[in-house]
Scaffold this motif. Sequence first.
Motif, PDB file in Angstrom:
ATOM      1  N   ILE A 108       8.124  -1.807  -3.252  1.00  0.00           N
ATOM      2  CA  ILE A 108       9.302  -1.258  -3.805  1.00  0.00           C
ATOM      3  C   ILE A 108       8.765   0.192  -3.957  1.00  0.00           C
ATOM      4  CG2 ILE A 108      10.537  -0.793  -6.019  1.00  0.00           C
ATOM      5  CD1 ILE A 108      11.108  -3.798  -6.071  1.00  0.00           C
ATOM      6  N   HIS A 109       7.411   0.166  -4.533  1.00  0.00           N
ATOM      7  CA  HIS A 109       6.801   1.711  -4.686  1.00  0.00           C
ATOM      8  C   HIS A 109       6.652   2.381  -3.523  1.00  0.00           C
ATOM      9  CE1 HIS A 109       4.750   4.987  -6.618  1.00  0.00           C
ATOM     10  NE2 HIS A 109       3.850   4.587  -5.938  1.00  0.00           N
ATOM     11  N   LYS A 110       5.916   1.544  -2.588  1.00  0.00           N
ATOM     12  CA  LYS A 110       5.587   2.103  -1.237  1.00  0.00           C
ATOM     13  C   LYS A 110       6.766   2.602  -0.458  1.00  0.00           C
ATOM     14  CE  LYS A 110       2.485  -0.069   1.008  1.00  0.00           C
ATOM     15  NZ  LYS A 110       1.710  -1.219   1.824  1.00  0.00           N
ATOM     16  N   VAL A 111       7.889   1.819  -0.448  1.00  0.00           N
ATOM     17  CA  VAL A 111       8.946   2.004   0.485  1.00  0.00           C
ATOM     18  C   VAL A 111       9.721   3.091  -0.160  1.00  0.00           C
ATOM     19  CG1 VAL A 111      11.264   1.120   1.568  1.00  0.00           C
ATOM     20  CG2 VAL A 111       8.956  -0.204   1.662  1.00  0.00           C
ATOM     21  N   HIS A 112       9.735   3.182  -1.476  1.00  0.00           N
ATOM     22  CA  HIS A 112      10.618   4.234  -1.983  1.00  0.00           C
ATOM     23  C   HIS A 112       9.670   5.632  -1.619  1.00  0.00           C
ATOM     24  CE1 HIS A 112      12.716   6.525  -4.999  1.00  0.00           C
ATOM     25  NE2 HIS A 112      11.661   7.080  -5.224  1.00  0.00           N
ATOM     26  N   GLN A 113       8.522   5.701  -1.778  1.00  0.00           N
ATOM     27  CA  GLN A 113       7.753   6.963  -1.748  1.00  0.00           C
ATOM     28  C   GLN A 113       7.832   7.277  -0.400  1.00  0.00           C
ATOM     29  OE1 GLN A 113       6.109   8.794  -4.038  1.00  0.00           O
ATOM     30  NE2 GLN A 113       7.117   7.519  -5.520  1.00  0.00           N
ATOM     31  N   ALA A 114       7.837   6.401   0.615  1.00  0.00           N
ATOM     32  CA  ALA A 114       7.979   6.664   2.083  1.00  0.00           C
ATOM     33  C   ALA A 114       9.322   7.437   2.464  1.00  0.00           C
ATOM     34  CB  ALA A 114       7.767   5.703   2.744  1.00  0.00           C
ATOM     35  N   LYS A 115      10.426   6.878   1.909  1.00  0.00           N
ATOM     36  CA  LYS A 115      11.833   7.492   1.926  1.00  0.00           C
ATOM     37  C   LYS A 115      11.593   8.719   1.333  1.00  0.00           C
ATOM     38  CE  LYS A 115      16.731   6.566   1.130  1.00  0.00           C
ATOM     39  NZ  LYS A 115      17.639   5.733   0.605  1.00  0.00           N
ATOM     40  N   LYS A 116      11.309   8.985   0.159  1.00  0.00           N
ATOM     41  CA  LYS A 116      11.393  10.101  -0.658  1.00  0.00           C
ATOM     42  C   LYS A 116      10.671  11.348   0.238  1.00  0.00           C
ATOM     43  CE  LYS A 116       9.552  12.218  -4.791  1.00  0.00           C
ATOM     44  NZ  LYS A 116       8.869  11.861  -6.285  1.00  0.00           N
ATOM     45  N   ASN A 117       9.587  10.948   0.836  1.00  0.00           N
ATOM     46  CA  ASN A 117       8.597  11.991   1.680  1.00  0.00           C
ATOM     47  C   ASN A 117       8.837  11.941   3.047  1.00  0.00           C
ATOM     48  OD1 ASN A 117       7.139  12.456  -0.747  1.00  0.00           O
ATOM     49  ND2 ASN A 117       5.862  10.894  -0.562  1.00  0.00           N
ATOM     50  N   ASN A 118      10.061  11.267   3.256  1.00  0.00           N
ATOM     51  CA  ASN A 118      10.525  11.399   4.523  1.00  0.00           C
ATOM     52  C   ASN A 118       9.499  10.845   5.644  1.00  0.00           C
ATOM     53  OD1 ASN A 118      13.158  12.401   4.112  1.00  0.00           O
ATOM     54  ND2 ASN A 118      12.080  14.374   3.934  1.00  0.00           N
ATOM     55  N   GLU A 119       8.599  10.008   5.227  1.00  0.00           N
ATOM     56  CA  GLU A 119       7.641   9.331   6.136  1.00  0.00           C
ATOM     57  C   GLU A 119       8.525   8.281   7.264  1.00  0.00           C
ATOM     58  OE1 GLU A 119       4.706   7.635   3.525  1.00  0.00           O
ATOM     59  OE2 GLU A 119       4.301   9.604   2.605  1.00  0.00           O
ATOM     60  N   LYS A 120       7.766   8.219   8.334  1.00  0.00           N
ATOM     61  CA  LYS A 120       8.513   7.234   9.283  1.00  0.00           C
ATOM     62  C   LYS A 120       7.823   5.721   9.339  1.00  0.00           C
ATOM     63  CE  LYS A 120      10.934  10.777  10.602  1.00  0.00           C
ATOM     64  NZ  LYS A 120      12.702  10.827  10.287  1.00  0.00           N
ATOM     65  N   THR A 121       6.721   5.605   8.764  1.00  0.00           N
ATOM     66  CA  THR A 121       6.163   4.382   8.768  1.00  0.00           C
ATOM     67  C   THR A 121       5.738   3.886   7.350  1.00  0.00           C
ATOM     68  OG1 THR A 121       4.077   5.219   9.334  1.00  0.00           O
ATOM     69  CG2 THR A 121       5.330   4.676  11.137  1.00  0.00           C
ATOM     70  N   VAL A 122       5.447   2.858   7.189  1.00  0.00           N
ATOM     71  CA  VAL A 122       4.977   1.885   5.978  1.00  0.00           C
ATOM     72  C   VAL A 122       3.962   0.857   6.304  1.00  0.00           C
ATOM     73  CG1 VAL A 122       5.537   0.533   3.869  1.00  0.00           C
ATOM     74  CG2 VAL A 122       6.958   2.620   4.403  1.00  0.00           C
ATOM     75  N   GLU A 123       2.786   0.972   5.815  1.00  0.00           N
ATOM     76  CA  GLU A 123       1.645  -0.111   6.311  1.00  0.00           C
ATOM     77  C   GLU A 123       1.751  -1.213   5.480  1.00  0.00           C
ATOM     78  OE1 GLU A 123      -2.806   1.140   6.647  1.00  0.00           O
ATOM     79  OE2 GLU A 123      -2.752  -0.034   4.795  1.00  0.00           O
ATOM     80  N   ILE A 124       1.606  -2.353   6.170  1.00  0.00           N
ATOM     81  CA  ILE A 124       1.790  -3.871   5.654  1.00  0.00           C
ATOM     82  C   ILE A 124       0.224  -4.218   5.775  1.00  0.00           C
ATOM     83  CG2 ILE A 124       2.605  -6.097   5.925  1.00  0.00           C
ATOM     84  CD1 ILE A 124       4.993  -4.804   6.884  1.00  0.00           C
ATOM     85  N   TRP A 125      -0.370  -4.674   4.573  1.00  0.00           N
ATOM     86  CA  TRP A 125      -1.642  -5.642   4.699  1.00  0.00           C
ATOM     87  C   TRP A 125      -1.476  -6.844   5.523  1.00  0.00           C
ATOM     88  CZ3 TRP A 125      -5.356  -5.407  -0.058  1.00  0.00           C
ATOM     89  CH2 TRP A 125      -5.397  -4.057  -0.147  1.00  0.00           C
TER      90      TRP A 125
END
Length: 309
Positions: free
Chosen positions: A185-202
């Motif tokens: 939840i935190h990672k995806v929210h931060q990515a959306k907030k910062n207009n990032e195009k990708t999120v890393e999954i372990w």
Amino acid sequence: MTKLKVLLTGGGGMVGRNILEHSAIDEFDILAPRSAELDLRNFDAIKTYLDKYRPNFVIHAAGKVGGIQANMREPVGFLLENLDMGRNIVWASRQAGIKKFINLGSSCMYPRGHEEPLKEEMILKGELEPTNEGYALAKVLTAKLCEYVTREDASYQYKTLIPCNLYGRHDKFDPKHSHLLPAIIHKVHQAKKNNEKTVEIWGDGTARREFMYSGDLADAVIESINQFDSLPYYMNIGLGHDYTINEYYQTVAEVMNFQGTFIHDLTKPVGMARKLVNVNRQISWGWTAKHDLTAGINKTYEFYLKEYM
């Protein structure tokens, strides 16, 4: 009619706060001291507290908790603090003459490497998952101490609920300390907030996990107090089904309307390939969870936005 006086440990943690928010909590006289008032690592302090307030019932929900990163970084703390807290509250309660006790265990108590749903009788039947072994050992020993107390004197009914992985209101969202779902939840929210195009999954995201909304565990605990006599000595509390890590990321993205993509880091540890609890005993007892994954994530994200943003 006099209310049942219940001591709840861990009232400041996620599980404890959800129990205290339950709609039926006012049916009980609840004692919920924070650690500043009652240090569960201090056996004499617990004895003094129990002698002063004389609860009829104890729910042990306190613990040092965290995700893979925290458990790998601090194995000594996860073993010692959970072991001290569990041993102290169980044995002090026994010495104080408290007859009814509910201990909250963890599905980490089960052996690793099992694809089939984990049954209560599988505890101590195999090697534990190394990434959280210290925490798991402490939880196993506390549960066994409860079992031994009852074995020696059946008038003391000390029982253990074993929840699956949890998430929800009052969770920890910092990836340094959080479990998988609040971290997502935190990672995806931060990515959306910062207009990032990708999120890393372990890892490759195919490992499967069972996550239940913490409000549902609170409901199971309240029901366990009310139906204590019929409660089994060990009982899983869970959903009975699981999802892949990728599916959790996808559901969170849908709730937040995140339009980016996910990339996988195959060098990172992922823990057990699958950890799903068998809920046959729970269903026979008469309880099931109320929230599906989307509903639980929605409520958790609402809390995150209100409390962390």
